[in-house]
Design a protein around this motif. Structure first.
Motif, PDB file in Angstrom:
ATOM      1  N   GLY A   1       0.777  -1.237   0.000  1.00  0.00           N
ATOM      2  CA  GLY A   1       0.000   0.000   0.000  1.00  0.00           C
ATOM      3  C   GLY A   1       0.803   1.279   0.000  1.00  0.00           C
ATOM      4  O   GLY A   1       0.327   2.315  -0.492  1.00  0.00           O
ATOM      5  N   ILE A   2       2.017   1.238   0.525  1.00  0.00           N
ATOM      6  CA  ILE A   2       2.819   2.455   0.624  1.00  0.00           C
ATOM      7  C   ILE A   2       3.188   3.052  -0.735  1.00  0.00           C
ATOM      8  O   ILE A   2       3.149   4.275  -0.910  1.00  0.00           O
ATOM      9  CB  ILE A   2       4.089   2.195   1.471  1.00  0.00           C
ATOM     10  CG1 ILE A   2       3.699   1.962   2.936  1.00  0.00           C
ATOM     11  CG2 ILE A   2       5.071   3.351   1.357  1.00  0.00           C
ATOM     12  CD1 ILE A   2       3.050   3.141   3.604  1.00  0.00           C
TER      13      ILE A   2
ATOM     14  N   ILE B   1       0.546   5.437  -2.111  1.00  0.00           N
ATOM     15  CA  ILE B   1       0.422   6.644  -1.292  1.00  0.00           C
ATOM     16  C   ILE B   1       1.571   7.607  -1.592  1.00  0.00           C
ATOM     17  O   ILE B   1       1.384   8.824  -1.641  1.00  0.00           O
ATOM     18  CB  ILE B   1       0.388   6.266   0.199  1.00  0.00           C
ATOM     19  CG1 ILE B   1      -0.883   5.459   0.508  1.00  0.00           C
ATOM     20  CG2 ILE B   1       0.444   7.510   1.080  1.00  0.00           C
ATOM     21  CD1 ILE B   1      -0.970   4.970   1.937  1.00  0.00           C
TER      22      ILE B   1
ATOM     23  N   GLN C   1      -2.388  -0.725  -6.929  1.00  0.00           N
ATOM     24  CA  GLN C   1      -1.629  -0.286  -5.766  1.00  0.00           C
ATOM     25  C   GLN C   1      -2.492   0.602  -4.869  1.00  0.00           C
ATOM     26  O   GLN C   1      -2.415   0.514  -3.633  1.00  0.00           O
ATOM     27  CB  GLN C   1      -0.377   0.457  -6.203  1.00  0.00           C
ATOM     28  CG  GLN C   1       0.655  -0.423  -6.891  1.00  0.00           C
ATOM     29  CD  GLN C   1       1.844   0.371  -7.415  1.00  0.00           C
ATOM     30  OE1 GLN C   1       1.823   1.605  -7.446  1.00  0.00           O
ATOM     31  NE2 GLN C   1       2.884  -0.335  -7.818  1.00  0.00           N
ATOM     32  N   ALA C   2      -3.324   1.455  -5.483  1.00  0.00           N
ATOM     33  CA  ALA C   2      -4.211   2.318  -4.700  1.00  0.00           C
ATOM     34  C   ALA C   2      -5.249   1.503  -3.942  1.00  0.00           C
ATOM     35  O   ALA C   2      -5.640   1.863  -2.823  1.00  0.00           O
ATOM     36  CB  ALA C   2      -4.893   3.334  -5.616  1.00  0.00           C
TER      37      ALA C   2
ATOM     38  N   SER D   1      -3.694   0.293  -0.985  1.00  0.00           N
ATOM     39  CA  SER D   1      -3.586   1.417  -0.036  1.00  0.00           C
ATOM     40  C   SER D   1      -4.896   1.621   0.713  1.00  0.00           C
ATOM     41  O   SER D   1      -4.896   1.924   1.906  1.00  0.00           O
ATOM     42  CB  SER D   1      -3.195   2.694  -0.780  1.00  0.00           C
ATOM     43  OG  SER D   1      -1.949   2.557  -1.421  1.00  0.00           O
TER      44      SER D   1
END
Length: 290
Positions: free
Chosen positions: A38-39, A42, A261-262, A265
């Motif tokens: 998740g990083i 972001i 990926q978002a 996150s």
């Protein structure tokens, strides 16, 4: 003989320790995986734009990844379900534990157990077929799939947890407490709410914690009744929760894309959100015990 019993006890303690460590290890693995996955999104989007952005358009030509509407919707939906469900569940537990005749108690407990065993998708299906059209007709709105429908479904879904745990806590209160209160001249109702309930408050608080966890983590049922549109939360408007945001787009998000990926996150934010709520509730629970 004593040595054999001691070896058995040590073996059982060792098994329990291993199972406990496995549980902790699973939580740690999930945490590490969500952080690693998740990083990156972001960092690319920016934490302020991600958390406080008001528009989610992951498939647009110029995609935007703001989850503030999802966060507010999850907070409002969970709070609404707790406000609606906790009083009903609590009063039902008090009635079953202290007032209901045995035959009535058996029937209601069986109904509550059945309610707990119904799959989430069935709640969503019934809500979509009955509740959503009912809201549309009663309130004269174009579409009944809304935050209100999600709150009602969540409130019904958390009832079994609240009733069962609260009932167990109330039944565990020693009978001597109530006998002493009645002997001092208190009425039965006063005894139930001023003696039995305070004595069982830790168990009732645990029931509320379980209800909060169930409400926050639900996805399938509310996806079917809330409309699943990324709008700012309004009672009669289609909305999207954090859980449904992940469930609705994960299947077609390309591997390695910023969209996927978002979504990880969002899962990380949801995970931290649940941990924060549990920590706060446990803090107040321990504080009330002291």
């Amino acid at each position: 003989m004593k040595n054999r019993k001691r070896l058995m006890e040590n073996a059982i303690h060792g098994i329990f320790l291993i199972l406990g460590l496995i549980t902790v290890g699973c939580v740690l693995l999930i945490t590490v995986y969500l952080v690693i996955s998740g990083i990156p999104a972001i960092r690319k989007i920016g934490i302020l734009n991600f958390l406080f952005g008001r528009k989610w358009a992951s498939t647009a030509v110029e995609p935007q990844y703001g989850i503030f509407p999802f966060i507010l919707t999850s907070i409002y939906g969970t709070a609404g379900a707790i406000v609606a469900g906790v009083p009903i569940g609590f009063m039902t537990a008090v009635y079953l534990a202290k007032i209901a005749p045995l035959k009535v108690k058996i029937v209601i407990e069986a109904a509550v157990s059945l309610l707990a065993g119904i799959p989430s998708v069935v709640y969503g299906l019934v809500g979509m077929m009955v509740l959503v059209p009912g809201i549309r007709i009663v309130f004269h709105i174009p579409d009944g799939a809304s935050l209100l429908a999600a709150i009602i479904v969540l409130a019904i879904m958390i009832l079994p947890s609240i009733i069962k745990v609260s009932l167990t806590a109330l039944e565990a209160v020693p009978r001597e407490y109530e006998d002493a209160s009645l002997a001092l001249g208190a009425t039965p109702v006063e005894t139930y709410f001023r003696v039995s309930v305070p004595a069982a408050k830790s168990g009732i608080a645990a029931a509320v914690v379980l209800g909060v966890g169930r409400a926050i983590g639900e996805a399938m049922a509310i996806m079917m009744v809330a409309g699943n549109a990324p709008n700012m939360p309004k009672v009669f408007q289609s909305v999207r929760f954090l859980t449904t945001a992940v469930a609705s787009e994960m299947s077609y998000a390309a591997d390695g894309s910023l969209q996927k990926q978002a979504l990880f996150s969002i899962a990380l934010v949801l995970f931290l959100f649940i941990m924060l709520i549990n920590a706060v509730l446990n803090f107040f629970l321990k504080h009330s015990k002291e």
